[in-house]
Write an enzyme that holds these catalytic residues in place. Structure first.
Site, PDB file in Angstrom:
ATOM      1  N   TYR A 182     -40.262  67.816  28.606  1.00 28.61           N
ATOM      2  CA  TYR A 182     -41.388  67.984  29.378  1.00 28.61           C
ATOM      3  C   TYR A 182     -41.170  68.735  30.736  1.00 28.61           C
ATOM      4  O   TYR A 182     -40.086  68.710  31.320  1.00 28.61           O
ATOM      5  CB  TYR A 182     -42.006  66.587  29.771  1.00 28.61           C
ATOM      6  CG  TYR A 182     -42.443  65.729  28.928  1.00 28.61           C
ATOM      7  CD1 TYR A 182     -43.640  66.339  28.186  1.00 28.61           C
ATOM      8  CD2 TYR A 182     -42.001  64.389  28.656  1.00 28.61           C
ATOM      9  CE1 TYR A 182     -44.107  65.436  27.211  1.00 28.61           C
ATOM     10  CE2 TYR A 182     -42.582  63.698  27.709  1.00 28.61           C
ATOM     11  CZ  TYR A 182     -43.678  64.189  27.139  1.00 28.61           C
ATOM     12  OH  TYR A 182     -44.323  63.490  26.275  1.00 28.61           O
ATOM     13  N   LYS A 202     -32.351  34.898  38.170  1.00 28.01           N
ATOM     14  CA  LYS A 202     -33.705  35.564  38.616  1.00 28.01           C
ATOM     15  C   LYS A 202     -33.706  36.887  37.697  1.00 28.01           C
ATOM     16  O   LYS A 202     -32.873  37.297  37.143  1.00 28.01           O
ATOM     17  CB  LYS A 202     -33.995  35.672  39.862  1.00 28.01           C
ATOM     18  CG  LYS A 202     -32.785  36.473  40.509  1.00 28.01           C
ATOM     19  CD  LYS A 202     -32.938  36.204  42.253  1.00 28.01           C
ATOM     20  CE  LYS A 202     -31.720  37.358  42.769  1.00 28.01           C
ATOM     21  NZ  LYS A 202     -31.769  37.206  44.097  1.00 28.01           N
TER      22      LYS A 202
HETATM   23  C1  LIG Z   1     -30.456  37.042  44.663  1.00 32.22           C
HETATM   24  C2  LIG Z   1     -29.887  35.765  45.427  1.00 32.22           C
HETATM   25  C3  LIG Z   1     -28.704  35.482  45.123  1.00 32.22           C
HETATM   26  C4  LIG Z   1     -27.666  36.206  44.438  1.00 32.22           C
HETATM   27  O1  LIG Z   1     -27.251  37.215  45.001  1.00 32.22           O
HETATM   28  P1  LIG Z   1     -26.119  38.173  44.487  1.00 32.22           P
HETATM   29  O2  LIG Z   1     -25.888  39.160  45.566  1.00 32.22           O
HETATM   30  O3  LIG Z   1     -26.629  39.042  43.258  1.00 32.22           O
HETATM   31  O4  LIG Z   1     -25.054  37.307  44.299  1.00 32.22           O
HETATM   32  C5  LIG Z   1     -28.483  34.298  46.023  1.00 32.22           C
HETATM   33  N1  LIG Z   1     -29.331  33.621  46.851  1.00 32.22           N
HETATM   34  C6  LIG Z   1     -30.387  34.280  47.089  1.00 32.22           C
HETATM   35  C7  LIG Z   1     -31.376  33.608  47.977  1.00 32.22           C
HETATM   36  C8  LIG Z   1     -30.803  35.411  46.219  1.00 32.22           C
HETATM   37  O5  LIG Z   1     -32.155  35.744  46.507  1.00 32.22           O
END
Ligand SMILES: *Cc1c(COP(=O)(O)O)cnc(C)c1O
Length: 372
Positions: free
Chosen positions: A265, A38
């Site tokens: 800035y 993701k």
């Molecule tokens: C983002 C997510 C993961 C992965 O999590 P990490 O801590 O980055 O390994 C796994 N399961 C769900 C439901 C998530 O939202």
């Protein structure tokens, strides 16, 4: 060495393969790894990462949204793609068109998805204590009723751990309670003759701190990319992970700043003595937090240099008074190695008061992703 870019992300495919092997060693051979890609694969570049993982034999992926899932399909990613969060009813037809697996976020969502009237593959989310998505684990009757939805092809049931990164007594107790809640749901389903679905609960820290668990899938994200959320994480499982990502930009120009002159800035940085400073071709639009103004540091030609003045949208300034031979075009490392030094994503994030997950996932679209 990469020659062209203004600011870019380098991806090390060998490190990704190495990390995947480490996870395979920890998990049972029956457990299938379903990487979390993701948020553009935590800023690494979703399509590039998914293709590398597919070449390494991975057949299941999870993403946050239907658009992320479609991007992968259109790039030729096969196998299962699980959408971990809500998809609007207006987009249910795309779940079928692209053969995606949708999370059932609660019982009423199951009905809504069923009423769409066409078969859709789903995994059921179970809330075991995080209280984000999922039907509450104590509503076991309602969870069982989801199997009465004729149009839902239920291939999985999963939950999510919310303090598995911590190993204090209370954190471990809470996590073990979540796991036992999840197991009771699975057992209750089996008792009613409902079988043939896959189970999963572990993200990165669930794997590294609870390596003895035996579920059908595991969903590592951050650690698969070879990063930890904070520099202080203490893991139960000994594992050597290698950072997949480096973040780099270039020196644009080098100049003098005389004693008493201020830079950037808001004129927030004033020289106490004559200095040599450099402008660098990356800014907050690329994902360098403005929070790091006058706080962060980088590596140039194997030496440390402090960020000075406010970070701009596309550029920032560094103090190169002590760095020998700096000239325009030189590489500036924000995350990664230079000479004998290394800046880890977690160190970088720590200076910015956040975790590496946030820093990485916010790396901008303007950055080129370069495979090395
Ligand atoms: C983002 C997510 C993961 C992965 O999590 P990490 O801590 O980055 O390994 C796994 N399961 C769900 C439901 C998530 O939202």
């Amino acid at each position: 060495m990469y020659q062209k870019g203004r600011a870019w992300v380098e991806l090390n495919r060998h490190h990704l393969a190495h990390n995947l092997e480490q996870f395979k060693k920890i998990l049972s051979i029956e457990c299938e790894i379903m990487p979390a890609i993701k948020a553009n694969a935590y800023g690494h570049g979703a399509v590039l990462v998914a293709k590398m993982l597919q070449d390494l034999g991975i057949e299941s992926f999870c993403v946050a949204s239907v658009d992320e899932a479609i991007e992968l399909r259109e790039a030729g990613i096969l196998g299962q793609i699980l959408i971990l969060s809500y998809t609007s009813p207006y987009r249910f037809s795309e779940l079928r068109r692209y053969s995606l697996t949708q999370t059932v976020v609660d019982c009423s969502y199951a009905e809504e998805l069923n009423d769409y009237g066409e078969n859709v593959e789903v995994h059921i989310g179970v809330d075991t204590g995080m209280h984000r998505l999922g039907e509450r684990s104590d509503n076991i009757e309602n969870i069982c009723k989801i199997w009465e939805c004729d149009h839902l092809n239920i291939t999985g049931v999963f939950s999510h751990l919310c303090v598995s990164d911590g190993n204090s007594e209370t954190e471990r107790e809470f996590t073990l309670k979540q796991i036992s809640e999840f197991n009771s749901v699975v057992t209750a389903l089996h008792k009613r003759g409902i079988c043939g679905f896959k189970t999963h609960i572990q993200g990165s820290y669930g794997i590294l701190n609870y390596p003895f668990l035996r579920f059908d899938y595991a969903r590592p994200g951050i650690a698969l990319y070879g990063a930890f959320s904070t520099p202080h994480d203490r893991l139960l499982c000994e594992v050597e992970l290698k950072p997949v990502l480096s973040l780099k930009a270039r020196v644009e120009c080098v100049k003098r700043l005389y004693a008493g002159e201020a830079a950037g800035y808001g004129l927030t940085y004033t020289a106490k003595r004559e200095m040599k400073i450099a402008a660098v071709s990356i800014g907050y639009a690329d994902g360098i937090p403005r929070e790091l103004s006058n706080k962060g540091f980088v590596l140039v030609n194997g030496q440390k240099a402090a960020m000075i003045g406010r970070i701009c949208m596309d550029q920032l300034l560094i103090d190169v008074s002590e760095v020998s031979g700096v000239s325009p075009g030189d590489e500036v490392v924000f995350i990664g190695k230079s000479g004998g030094h290394e800046i880890l994503a977690s160190d970088f994030a720590y200076h910015a008061n956040t975790i590496s997950n946030e820093i990485l996932s916010r790396l901008g679209n303007r950055l080129e992703r370069v495979l090395i």
